[in-house]
Scaffold this active site. Sequence first.
Site, PDB file in Angstrom:
ATOM      1  CG  ASP A 222      -1.815   1.102   1.390  1.00  0.00           C
ATOM      2  OD1 ASP A 222      -2.697   1.035   0.385  1.00  0.00           O
ATOM      3  OD2 ASP A 222      -1.929   1.679   2.315  1.00  0.00           O
ATOM      4  CD  GLU A 281      -2.353   1.916  -3.423  1.00  0.00           C
ATOM      5  OE1 GLU A 281      -3.411   2.473  -3.593  1.00  0.00           O
ATOM      6  OE2 GLU A 281      -1.529   2.250  -2.499  1.00  0.00           O
TER       7      GLU A 281
END
Length: 565
Positions: A222, A281
Site C-alpha cells: 500500500d 500500489e
Amino acid sequence: MIEKPDGWSSPRTGAAELADWWRDAVIYQIYPRSFADSDGDGIGDLRGVVEHLDYLAELEIDAVWLSPFYVSPQADAGYDVADYRDVDPLFGTLADFDALLAAAHRRGLRVIIDLVPNHTSNEHPWFREAVESVPGSVARDRYLFRDGRGERGALPPNNWTSVFGGSAWTRVDDGRADPQWYLHLFDPRQPDLNWRNPAVVREFDDILRFWLDRGVDGFRVDVAHGLMKHEDLPDWHEKSAELEGGGNRGPMWDHDDVHDIYRGWNSVLSSYGDDHILVAEAWVAPAERLSRYVRSDEMQQAFNFDFMTVGWDALAMRASIDRALETNAAVGATTTWVLSNHDVVRHASRFGLADPTAWPKGIGAHEEQPDAALGLRRARAASLFVFALPGSAYLYEGEELGLPDHTLLPDELRQDPSFFRTGGDETGRDGARVPFPWRSDAPAFGFSPSGAAWLPQPESYGELAVDKQDGDPASTLELYRTALGLRRASGLGRGTLVWNENETDVSRLAFTNGRMHVLMNFGAIPIPVPDGATVVVASAPDAIVEGRLAAHCTVWFTVQPVAGR
C-alpha cells in the site's frame, strides 16, 4: 465444476516455470469485509472466503489478494493497522487465516496479502508510546513528529494537505505547553512512519518474515511510493494528492531513496525461494518512473494505474498500453492490467457516464447517474480486451458479475473518511465496497446468513447475483470464465501484442496475440469483422450480426491461413 490440481502445477505452467508465475497471472482482489459473512454479523470474514474458494477456482484465476484483515480500529477499513501480526476478530483468527491459506493452496491458488507500511493506526503500541514520550525520544522518532510554526508552535510544521482532505498535520494532546505535530498523509488516525529510522526498517523485515513463515505467496504494498519524504519536509504549494500529473511530484511522493527499501525486501523474499511476489500500489507517472519499482532487484509487479484511468477512449488506451509494454520491457518486468479496485468507481459505472473518460471520486445520488446498460456493455468489452493482452490481469471482486457502484447510497450511511474529511465534496469509495451478491432470493443477497450487511446493496444486485448468472451463457460471469479459460489455454499472458496497423479508425482497436485476433469497437456504428474469421468469444450475445461487430463490443477470433502461405 472445473477440476483443479491438488498441488502447485496447473494446466497453465510446468514446474520449471513456477518461479515467475506472476508474469501472466490472473489475480482476484478480495475485499474481506464485503465478500462473504460466515457468522451473520454483517461483515465479511476469512471463513466466508474459505466457503467460496471453489467459486474462485472455477473462475480460472491464479491467485487471490486479500485486502487488510489485521487488528485495526477500522478508521479506514483496516488500512489503519494496530497489530501487523494478528487477525482482527471482525475477520476471524490466525487459525482461520492458516486454514484459508491451506485451502487455497490445495486448489492451486496462491495468496497475496496487503502490507500497509506508510502509516500505522494511532492505536498501534508504537504510536501510543510516542504520544506518551517527550519530543526527541526514540519512540517519537519512529514517526514524523515536528515542532509547529508560529507563536508557541500553534501552526502546522508545513502546508501539506492530506489525500483525504484537510491538513496533513495533527497536534498531539500530551498536556505540554507547546505540543508537537505529527504527519499523516491520510486520516489523522493514520500517522506516517519515519522510514529513515532503521528500527522501522527492521520491524517490517520481521513482519514480512512472519507472514512468509506462515506460507503467504506475496504482498501488495500500500502507498508504495510514499514511504520516503523529503528530509526537510518543505512547503508544497500544490495539492498533496497521490498523483497530480507527474512522477516524483512534490516532497512526499516517489523519492528515489524509497527503492533502497524494496531492494531490502527483495532480499527477504528471495531467502524464501524465487516464487514470491511484491506488488507496488504506486500512483506514479510517467511510466518510466513506475518501471523503477519493478527492476530485477526490487518488486515483481506494479499496478498500471495509467491504463485504469484513461477510460473508454481508443487512442488513449492504445497509447497507455504502448507506454506500459515498452517501459516494463526495458527493465525485464511484466505489465499489469487493471480496470477496477476498492479505491475507485467500478468501471461498469464509469463507462456509463456521459463522459466515459471521467474519473469521479465516487458517485452519489445528487450526481449524474450512469447508464447501467451501456456501462455494463462497455465494461464487458473492455474486460475481454484486457484478458487478451500479454502480462498479468487483476480483477476486483464482483466485476465478474458486472457489478456497478451503489450510486444511490444515502450519505448518512457512508463510512469512507475521505467523504467526511472533504465535507462531502468527495463522495468517496463506499459505493465500490458494498457486499457481494451470492443469491438473488436471500436476505442481503446471500452475503450473510442473518441478512445483515455493513453497507446496503442496491436492488440491481439481485439480478446480478451469482445464482442468476451461473450457467447462463449470456451472463458476465460465464463470459469471464470462458475468456479466462481461453486466455490460459492459449498462453495469451505470455504472448506478444502486434497492433493491426491497417486500423486507422479512432473508434476501434485491433491486435493479434499469437493466433488470436482481437477487435474492439468503441463507436456507435457496427464495424466489419475480417473475412474468414472464426469467432472464439464475444463480449455480448449480439456482438456479431451479419459479419459486423456491434457498437461497444469486443471479439476474439481466429483466421484460417490461406493455403500455400
